[in-house]
Design a protein around this motif. Sequence first.
Motif, mmCIF file in Angstrom:
data_model
loop_
_atom_site.group_PDB
_atom_site.id
_atom_site.type_symbol
_atom_site.label_atom_id
_atom_site.label_comp_id
_atom_site.label_asym_id
_atom_site.label_seq_id
_atom_site.Cartn_x
_atom_site.Cartn_y
_atom_site.Cartn_z
ATOM 1 N N GLN A 123 0.829 -1.216 0.000
ATOM 2 C CA GLN A 123 0.000 0.000 0.000
ATOM 3 C C GLN A 123 0.860 1.261 0.000
ATOM 4 O O GLN A 123 0.532 2.243 -0.667
ATOM 5 C CB GLN A 123 -0.941 -0.014 1.211
ATOM 6 C CG GLN A 123 -2.085 -1.014 1.043
ATOM 7 C CD GLN A 123 -2.774 -1.379 2.353
ATOM 8 O OE1 GLN A 123 -2.257 -1.137 3.437
ATOM 9 N NE2 GLN A 123 -3.949 -1.982 2.241
ATOM 10 N N TYR A 139 2.200 -7.297 -2.998
ATOM 11 C CA TYR A 139 0.869 -7.917 -2.955
ATOM 12 C C TYR A 139 0.944 -9.413 -3.274
ATOM 13 O O TYR A 139 0.234 -10.218 -2.671
ATOM 14 C CB TYR A 139 -0.084 -7.223 -3.936
ATOM 15 C CG TYR A 139 -0.600 -5.885 -3.449
ATOM 16 C CD1 TYR A 139 -1.122 -5.739 -2.167
ATOM 17 C CD2 TYR A 139 -0.568 -4.756 -4.267
ATOM 18 C CE1 TYR A 139 -1.598 -4.517 -1.718
ATOM 19 C CE2 TYR A 139 -1.047 -3.520 -3.827
ATOM 20 C CZ TYR A 139 -1.548 -3.407 -2.544
ATOM 21 O OH TYR A 139 -2.019 -2.196 -2.103
ATOM 22 N N CYS A 158 -5.440 -9.831 -2.414
ATOM 23 C CA CYS A 158 -4.070 -9.399 -2.753
ATOM 24 C C CYS A 158 -3.720 -9.762 -4.196
ATOM 25 O O CYS A 158 -3.125 -8.951 -4.914
ATOM 26 C CB CYS A 158 -3.056 -10.042 -1.808
ATOM 27 S SG CYS A 158 -3.071 -9.334 -0.164
ATOM 28 N N ASP A 161 -5.409 -7.388 -6.546
ATOM 29 C CA ASP A 161 -4.684 -6.102 -6.603
ATOM 30 C C ASP A 161 -3.423 -6.237 -7.456
ATOM 31 O O ASP A 161 -3.089 -5.337 -8.243
ATOM 32 C CB ASP A 161 -4.294 -5.637 -5.189
ATOM 33 C CG ASP A 161 -5.500 -5.116 -4.403
ATOM 34 O OD1 ASP A 161 -6.501 -4.760 -5.036
ATOM 35 O OD2 ASP A 161 -5.421 -5.066 -3.158
ATOM 36 N N ASP A 164 -4.407 -6.289 -11.162
ATOM 37 C CA ASP A 164 -4.696 -4.928 -11.643
ATOM 38 C C ASP A 164 -3.399 -4.184 -11.961
ATOM 39 O O ASP A 164 -3.298 -3.471 -12.961
ATOM 40 C CB ASP A 164 -5.478 -4.130 -10.590
ATOM 41 C CG ASP A 164 -6.931 -4.577 -10.445
ATOM 42 O OD1 ASP A 164 -7.412 -5.348 -11.309
ATOM 43 O OD2 ASP A 164 -7.597 -4.153 -9.471
#
Length: 289
Positions: A123, A139, A158, A161, A164
């Motif tokens: 993050q 992640y 995770c 993410d 992406d």
Amino acid sequence: MPSKSPAQAALEKADKKANSSSGWFSSSSSKYEEAGDLYQQAANLFKMEKLFREAGDAHAREAECREKCQESNEAAQAWWNAAKAYKRGHPDLAIQALSQTITHLTKAGRFRQAADREKEIGQIYLQELNDLRKACESYERAGEWYAQEDAQATANACFKDAADLHADLEEYPQAIARYEQVADGSLSSALTKYSVKEYWLRACLCALAMGDPITAKRNLSKYSSLDTTFSSTREAKFINIITDAIEAGDMETLTAAVYEYDQVMKLDNWKTNILLKIKKGIQEEPTII
């Protein structure tokens, strides 16, 4: 001369203790234990003064004292406290402190907590440092640790993410593999099955962004065989329409389909970006006369 703040006075006391020579009757571990407690007090006083960099430094010194006493759990906690203080404006230092925490947690076999801290690192890379590559790696690592601790839903979040981010980095095959992995992990549960169509939609968009409508179509029929309800979903119909439009080089149909889909489902930033890349890809393709 200005008087010292309580935090500064506590820090000096801690330094003095840590650097003192051990007496005849006291062991060096008790010295470091006391110094660690004093550093912790100093850190808390710095937080009250909103001096977060200094608080982080004091917790880091506390952690080093805990390590000298072989107190691994306390050291992990101190490094984490340091990271929380550093997060207030010093993301690089926060990542370093979290990495130290993770070292202690993995040595102790506490992979669930290590995954939580690794996710925090992801993050920070994403939100504070805008380093998509490093965020993606964190992640994925966190996801693997969650998976081995049977925290499948958290692992999937995770990996999604990470998928992406792979797509944002234009690493489409890796993105597709991750979306399919998350979809496979979500098919078996009634609670998560509803989200599968979203992962498959993203995977198909990645194939189209690669300029590969054939793979998009092949994957679409593969997904429909894994879940028979998929072909009747708005997501599957949308992919079918835009894939046909791309194969025909029909920009009008593509634009209309995207507009209509957005009216009902509202495109998020990720989908908007990838659809723009798909559109750009068609416009750049040489036309055969």
